[in-house]
Design an enzyme around this catalytic site. Structure first.
Site, PDB file in Angstrom:
ATOM      1  N   GLU A 283       0.834  -1.194   0.000  1.00  9.01           N
ATOM      2  CA  GLU A 283       0.000   0.000   0.000  1.00  9.01           C
ATOM      3  C   GLU A 283       0.882   1.261   0.000  1.00  9.01           C
ATOM      4  O   GLU A 283       0.871   2.081   0.917  1.00  9.01           O
ATOM      5  CB  GLU A 283      -0.967  -0.057   1.180  1.00  9.01           C
ATOM      6  CG  GLU A 283      -1.890  -1.272   1.050  1.00  9.01           C
ATOM      7  CD  GLU A 283      -2.802  -1.518   2.244  1.00  9.01           C
ATOM      8  OE1 GLU A 283      -2.914  -0.630   3.113  1.00  9.01           O
ATOM      9  OE2 GLU A 283      -3.401  -2.612   2.315  1.00  9.01           O
TER      10      GLU A 283
ATOM     11  N   GLU B 290      -9.162   4.227   4.099  1.00  8.81           N
ATOM     12  CA  GLU B 290      -8.840   3.414   2.926  1.00  8.81           C
ATOM     13  C   GLU B 290      -8.831   4.366   1.736  1.00  8.81           C
ATOM     14  O   GLU B 290      -9.867   4.927   1.366  1.00  8.81           O
ATOM     15  CB  GLU B 290      -9.869   2.306   2.724  1.00  8.81           C
ATOM     16  CG  GLU B 290      -9.882   1.244   3.827  1.00  8.81           C
ATOM     17  CD  GLU B 290      -8.763   0.225   3.702  1.00  8.81           C
ATOM     18  OE1 GLU B 290      -8.021   0.278   2.691  1.00  8.81           O
ATOM     19  OE2 GLU B 290      -8.637  -0.627   4.597  1.00  8.81           O
TER      20      GLU B 290
END
Length: 421
Positions: free
Chosen positions: A184, A382
């Site tokens: 990520e 997110e």
């Protein structure tokens, strides 16, 4: 982002700030990357929290969810068949190996760097250099300390930003951490963007107000080993965990309700493997020790936090281990505050606000521990994208970094304000 990227960093000492004792790395076998072996990405329509939790418990992994509740799921052929037998409608989109090959391109970049087209991302050394240069350029308001060491011995750097940075002032503290999950990488850029914004723009009255009245802590890479491994060949590996044995999911290894509720796996081969015991990953333990160190005079100084992840464009709040809103450790008034602040932040960035367990049940994560242990007003973001994308969702092109990090500026400002409430 930073205009000085890839230049040699100037190292500045953070006077008055003490480095925490490193967590010693143990000796273990080299982790085995099985992510691309017999695995494919599927779409599953009409999911909800319960069905996504069931998918994760099967050994498959929910990668992301669209606004219309279509889940992207990574699974082996056997896991996919088991899910179909339970009534799930899985449509194969691509093999994991093929998806990675397409995303990486034909020619790998130099080892240790991002694939061609993604040079705007910072690898570990470049990230550290940017932090060092920030301190060198702004020694009155920025200092670098350490949360400890990763499993492979990398430092987990922490940037402090405050008007009297060498002094532990009686001001509300706010923590921003990124990159618990290796692949990520956009989240590391988010933390670097926050660092740049609150130092280079100190002359801006609104920025100065925050810096002068808060102590801001930024941790751009909680999982530097996993992040480095994901790009060390010059091609993405799709790696999520740390590099301890077969890898531990750092964000399932925190000590609050660890392993309680089927929100993490006890299988070392699974992507959500929770570790042998709570705090068995050096990275989670280092974060624990750093956050515990901010208890001064019996009071936790960190009042608010965001843990950045990708992807699905969500603002999440506790608890993840239960679908109950009001439960042990969460009153209605406390929940209502989370929902109010989370919705206000989501209104600025276009994300969807919801309790963490609405995505799927998790346990042993940082969000629940920060609130459950310390009553920190903690959120998980997110980030981009929102529209699925399978593995590609973890690897957005470098040209979106500036847009997608600046997209959270107003939300960051709201949290800084709320920390003083």
């Amino acid at each position: 982002m930073f205009s000085s990227r890839r230049k040699a960093a100037l190292v500045a000492a953070a006077a008055g700030l003490v480095l925490l004792a490193p967590v010693q790395a143990g000796l273990a076998a080299e982790p085995t990357d099985t992510s691309a072996q017999d695995r494919a990405v599927y779409t599953v329509p009409n999911t909800d929290s319960a069905s996504r939790t069931e998918i994760n418990r099967s050994g498959a992994e929910v990668l992301g969810v669209t606004k219309d509740q279509v889940a992207s799921v990574e699974a082996t052929a056997a896991e996919a068949e088991q899910l179909r037998a339970r009534g799930f409608q899985l449509t194969e989109q691509t093999k994991v190996a093929d998806a990675l090959q397409r995303r990486n391109g034909a020619q790998p970049k130099a080892p240790g760097d991002f694939p061609p087209g993604d040079e705007a991302y910072h690898n570990y050394d470049e990230m550290v250099a940017e932090l060092d240069k920030t301190v060198a350029d702004h020694p009155d308001i920025a200092a670098k300390v350490s949360a400890g060491k990763s499993f492979e011995g990398r430092d987990i750097p922490v940037l402090k930003i405050s008007d009297n940075v060498a002094t532990d002032e009686d001001e509300p503290e706010v923590l921003f951490d990124c990159n618990q999950h290796a692949r990520e990488h956009l989240t590391t850029e988010m933390c670097l963007h926050i660092a740049q914004r609150f130092t280079d723009n100190y002359s801006d009255p609104a920025v100065k107000e925050s810096v002068d009245n808060r102590e801001i802590w930024i941790i751009p890479s909680v999982n530097p080993d996993g992040s480095s491994y994901d790009v060390e060949s010059g091609q993405y590996q799709g790696w999520r965990k740390n590099r301890q044995d077969q890898g531990t999911d750092v964000n399932r290894n925190w000590g609050f309700m660890w392993g309680c509720c089927g929100g993490a796996s006890d299988d070392p081969a699974d992507e959500t493997y929770r570790g042998t015991e709570a705090w068995s990953s050096p990275e989670a333990a280092a974060m624990r020790d750093f956050i515990n160190s901010r208890v001064v005079g019996g009071t936790q100084q960190i009042k608010a936090a965001v843990d950045f992840h990708t992807y699905s464009e969500l603002v999440l709040w506790p608890f993840g281990h239960t679908s109950d809103q009001v439960t042990e450790g969460m009153t209605q008034q406390e929940y209502d505050r989370f929902a109010r602040v989370g919705t206000e932040m989501a209104d600025t960035n276009g994300y969807t606000p919801q309790q963490s367990s609405e995505l799927y049940v998790t346990d042993g994560d940082s969000l629940d521990w920060m609130w459950g242990q310390h009553k920190i007003l903690a959120f998980t973001f997110e980030m981009y994208p929102s529209n699925g994308g399978g593995l590609d969702g973890f690897y957005p092109p470098g040209d979106v970094i500036e847009r997608e990090t600046a997209r959270n500026d107003a939300a960051v400002d709201i949290l800084l304000r709320e920390a003083g409430a």
